[in-house]
Motif scaffolding. Structure first.
Motif, PDB file in Angstrom:
ATOM      1  N   VAL A 198      19.247  91.100  42.243  1.00  0.00           N
ATOM      2  CA  VAL A 198      20.655  90.747  42.084  1.00  0.00           C
ATOM      3  C   VAL A 198      21.023  90.535  40.612  1.00  0.00           C
ATOM      4  O   VAL A 198      20.422  89.699  39.914  1.00  0.00           O
ATOM      5  CB  VAL A 198      20.976  89.464  42.885  1.00  0.00           C
ATOM      6  CG1 VAL A 198      22.438  89.067  42.719  1.00  0.00           C
ATOM      7  CG2 VAL A 198      20.617  89.640  44.355  1.00  0.00           C
ATOM      8  N   ASP A 199      21.980  91.301  40.134  1.00  0.00           N
ATOM      9  CA  ASP A 199      22.680  91.071  38.862  1.00  0.00           C
ATOM     10  C   ASP A 199      21.773  90.919  37.631  1.00  0.00           C
ATOM     11  O   ASP A 199      22.046  90.091  36.756  1.00  0.00           O
ATOM     12  CB  ASP A 199      23.590  89.846  38.970  1.00  0.00           C
ATOM     13  CG  ASP A 199      24.657  89.998  40.038  1.00  0.00           C
ATOM     14  OD1 ASP A 199      24.816  91.105  40.584  1.00  0.00           O
ATOM     15  OD2 ASP A 199      25.335  89.002  40.339  1.00  0.00           O
ATOM     16  N   MET A 200      20.751  91.719  37.551  1.00  0.00           N
ATOM     17  CA  MET A 200      19.906  91.718  36.346  1.00  0.00           C
ATOM     18  C   MET A 200      20.604  92.598  35.313  1.00  0.00           C
ATOM     19  O   MET A 200      20.268  93.760  35.122  1.00  0.00           O
ATOM     20  CB  MET A 200      18.498  92.218  36.674  1.00  0.00           C
ATOM     21  CG  MET A 200      17.717  91.325  37.601  1.00  0.00           C
ATOM     22  SD  MET A 200      17.245  89.742  36.864  1.00  0.00           S
ATOM     23  CE  MET A 200      16.105  90.288  35.614  1.00  0.00           C
ATOM     24  N   GLN A 201      21.606  92.017  34.641  1.00  0.00           N
ATOM     25  CA  GLN A 201      22.505  92.773  33.782  1.00  0.00           C
ATOM     26  C   GLN A 201      22.490  92.264  32.342  1.00  0.00           C
ATOM     27  O   GLN A 201      22.221  91.085  32.080  1.00  0.00           O
ATOM     28  CB  GLN A 201      23.928  92.704  34.348  1.00  0.00           C
ATOM     29  CG  GLN A 201      24.074  93.419  35.673  1.00  0.00           C
ATOM     30  CD  GLN A 201      25.397  93.131  36.344  1.00  0.00           C
ATOM     31  OE1 GLN A 201      25.440  92.393  37.331  1.00  0.00           O
ATOM     32  NE2 GLN A 201      26.480  93.722  35.818  1.00  0.00           N
ATOM     33  N   LEU A 212      11.450  81.850  43.829  1.00  0.00           N
ATOM     34  CA  LEU A 212      12.337  81.107  42.926  1.00  0.00           C
ATOM     35  C   LEU A 212      12.042  81.392  41.458  1.00  0.00           C
ATOM     36  O   LEU A 212      12.961  81.415  40.637  1.00  0.00           O
ATOM     37  CB  LEU A 212      12.237  79.609  43.216  1.00  0.00           C
ATOM     38  CG  LEU A 212      13.363  78.759  42.636  1.00  0.00           C
ATOM     39  CD1 LEU A 212      14.691  79.088  43.310  1.00  0.00           C
ATOM     40  CD2 LEU A 212      13.048  77.281  42.792  1.00  0.00           C
ATOM     41  N   ASP A 213      10.778  81.636  41.120  1.00  0.00           N
ATOM     42  CA  ASP A 213      10.444  81.894  39.716  1.00  0.00           C
ATOM     43  C   ASP A 213      10.810  83.314  39.286  1.00  0.00           C
ATOM     44  O   ASP A 213      10.614  83.687  38.127  1.00  0.00           O
ATOM     45  CB  ASP A 213       8.967  81.602  39.436  1.00  0.00           C
ATOM     46  CG  ASP A 213       8.011  82.437  40.273  1.00  0.00           C
ATOM     47  OD1 ASP A 213       8.457  83.171  41.185  1.00  0.00           O
ATOM     48  OD2 ASP A 213       6.797  82.341  40.024  1.00  0.00           O
ATOM     49  N   ALA A 214      11.394  84.099  40.179  1.00  0.00           N
ATOM     50  CA  ALA A 214      11.940  85.418  39.834  1.00  0.00           C
ATOM     51  C   ALA A 214      13.469  85.335  39.819  1.00  0.00           C
ATOM     52  O   ALA A 214      14.169  86.302  40.091  1.00  0.00           O
ATOM     53  CB  ALA A 214      11.455  86.479  40.805  1.00  0.00           C
ATOM     54  N   THR A 215      13.971  84.130  39.532  1.00  0.00           N
ATOM     55  CA  THR A 215      15.412  83.896  39.375  1.00  0.00           C
ATOM     56  C   THR A 215      15.612  83.026  38.139  1.00  0.00           C
ATOM     57  O   THR A 215      14.668  82.394  37.654  1.00  0.00           O
ATOM     58  CB  THR A 215      16.032  83.167  40.590  1.00  0.00           C
ATOM     59  OG1 THR A 215      15.661  81.785  40.579  1.00  0.00           O
ATOM     60  CG2 THR A 215      15.615  83.816  41.905  1.00  0.00           C
ATOM     61  N   THR A 219      17.197  78.624  31.835  1.00  0.00           N
ATOM     62  CA  THR A 219      15.811  78.237  32.056  1.00  0.00           C
ATOM     63  C   THR A 219      15.083  79.418  32.672  1.00  0.00           C
ATOM     64  O   THR A 219      15.702  80.384  33.099  1.00  0.00           O
ATOM     65  CB  THR A 219      15.705  77.008  32.973  1.00  0.00           C
ATOM     66  OG1 THR A 219      14.375  76.519  32.945  1.00  0.00           O
ATOM     67  CG2 THR A 219      16.098  77.311  34.399  1.00  0.00           C
ATOM     68  N   ASN A 220      13.763  79.336  32.670  1.00  0.00           N
ATOM     69  CA  ASN A 220      12.929  80.354  33.287  1.00  0.00           C
ATOM     70  C   ASN A 220      13.120  81.727  32.645  1.00  0.00           C
ATOM     71  O   ASN A 220      13.050  82.752  33.306  1.00  0.00           O
ATOM     72  CB  ASN A 220      13.194  80.430  34.794  1.00  0.00           C
ATOM     73  CG  ASN A 220      12.035  81.045  35.532  1.00  0.00           C
ATOM     74  OD1 ASN A 220      10.888  80.859  35.165  1.00  0.00           O
ATOM     75  ND2 ASN A 220      12.331  81.808  36.572  1.00  0.00           N
ATOM     76  N   GLU A 227      12.554  87.512  34.251  1.00  0.00           N
ATOM     77  CA  GLU A 227      12.496  88.956  34.013  1.00  0.00           C
ATOM     78  C   GLU A 227      11.093  89.504  34.251  1.00  0.00           C
ATOM     79  O   GLU A 227      10.915  90.554  34.883  1.00  0.00           O
ATOM     80  CB  GLU A 227      12.956  89.271  32.597  1.00  0.00           C
ATOM     81  CG  GLU A 227      14.467  89.208  32.401  1.00  0.00           C
ATOM     82  CD  GLU A 227      15.051  87.819  32.222  1.00  0.00           C
ATOM     83  OE1 GLU A 227      14.332  86.805  32.456  1.00  0.00           O
ATOM     84  OE2 GLU A 227      16.237  87.733  31.870  1.00  0.00           O
ATOM     85  N   ASN A 228      10.077  88.777  33.768  1.00  0.00           N
ATOM     86  CA  ASN A 228       8.688  89.216  33.952  1.00  0.00           C
ATOM     87  C   ASN A 228       8.323  89.264  35.433  1.00  0.00           C
ATOM     88  O   ASN A 228       7.660  90.199  35.892  1.00  0.00           O
ATOM     89  CB  ASN A 228       7.724  88.301  33.202  1.00  0.00           C
ATOM     90  CG  ASN A 228       7.899  88.387  31.706  1.00  0.00           C
ATOM     91  OD1 ASN A 228       8.425  89.364  31.176  1.00  0.00           O
ATOM     92  ND2 ASN A 228       7.465  87.347  31.007  1.00  0.00           N
TER      93      ASN A 228
END
Length: 191
Positions: A12-15, A141-144, A27-28, A33-34
């Motif tokens: 979702v929305d990686m823009q 969650l850590d991929a957000t 944060t994160n 992204e990784n």
């Protein structure tokens, strides 16, 4: 955890617009992204369904404005072969074009993994709707990631708190299983 090869990854929305300073503290980063890249690599290697979602803001002042440079996808997301590209103008990926629910049903997909930006807005809304529509939803969650957000009284809620509240909202009412990227990837080894 991952049901089978018809589990769809929804990014979702990686823009590019989310790298604009106007969003404020985040944060994160760059862990989000990784971890999204790790999930995309696994889904691509297994030829599993990938859905990319892009927010096309109608506001010309938005960093995500449909005709602006910030509307473009993050480079690593843009490089992936997506099975479906959904564009939307609201928080939920299920209110976009083409119709996400119809596509998932037509592909016989019953489980979705939702990741991306922003944790407490478009990711959470997509996960909640997915759960309400009967999909088995997993959110690593850590991929957000998200950004500090001011409440109606002006109190700024920090990103870490927003992420914790999203995890609680999704888990507490059974909308989704909130896990880590590592847990998702390790579940493939259980095949």
């Amino acid at each position: 955890m991952i049901a089978n090869n018809t589990t769809a990854l929804i990014v979702v929305d990686m823009q590019q617009g989310f790298y604009d300073a106007s969003w404020g503290p985040t944060t994160n980063y760059p862990e989000c992204e990784n971890n999204v890249d790790r999930l995309l690599a696994e889904w691509s290697a297994r030829h599993m369904p990938i859905v990319i979602v892009r927010h096309d803001s109608r506001n010309p002042n938005s960093p995500l404005f449909a005709d602006g440079a910030g509307n473009g996808l993050h480079e690593s997301v843009q490089a992936v072969r997506a099975d479906l590209l959904v564009t939307k103008t609201v928080n939920s990926s299920f209110y976009g074009s083409p119709d996400l629910e119809s596509w998932l049903v037509s592909q016989q997909i019953k489980q979705i993994v939702v990741c991306g930006i922003q944790t407490n807005l478009c990711v959470e809304t997509t996960a909640r709707m997915g759960g309400n529509l009967g999909f088995d939803v997993i959110v690593p969650l850590d991929a957000t990631r998200t950004f500090d957000l001011a409440g109606p009284d002006g109190t700024v809620i920090p990103t870490a708190t927003l992420m914790q509240v999203t995890a609680t909202n999704l888990h507490g009412d059974g909308f989704a299983r909130v896990v880590s990227t590592r847990e998702v990837l390790e579940s493939f080894k259980e095949d």
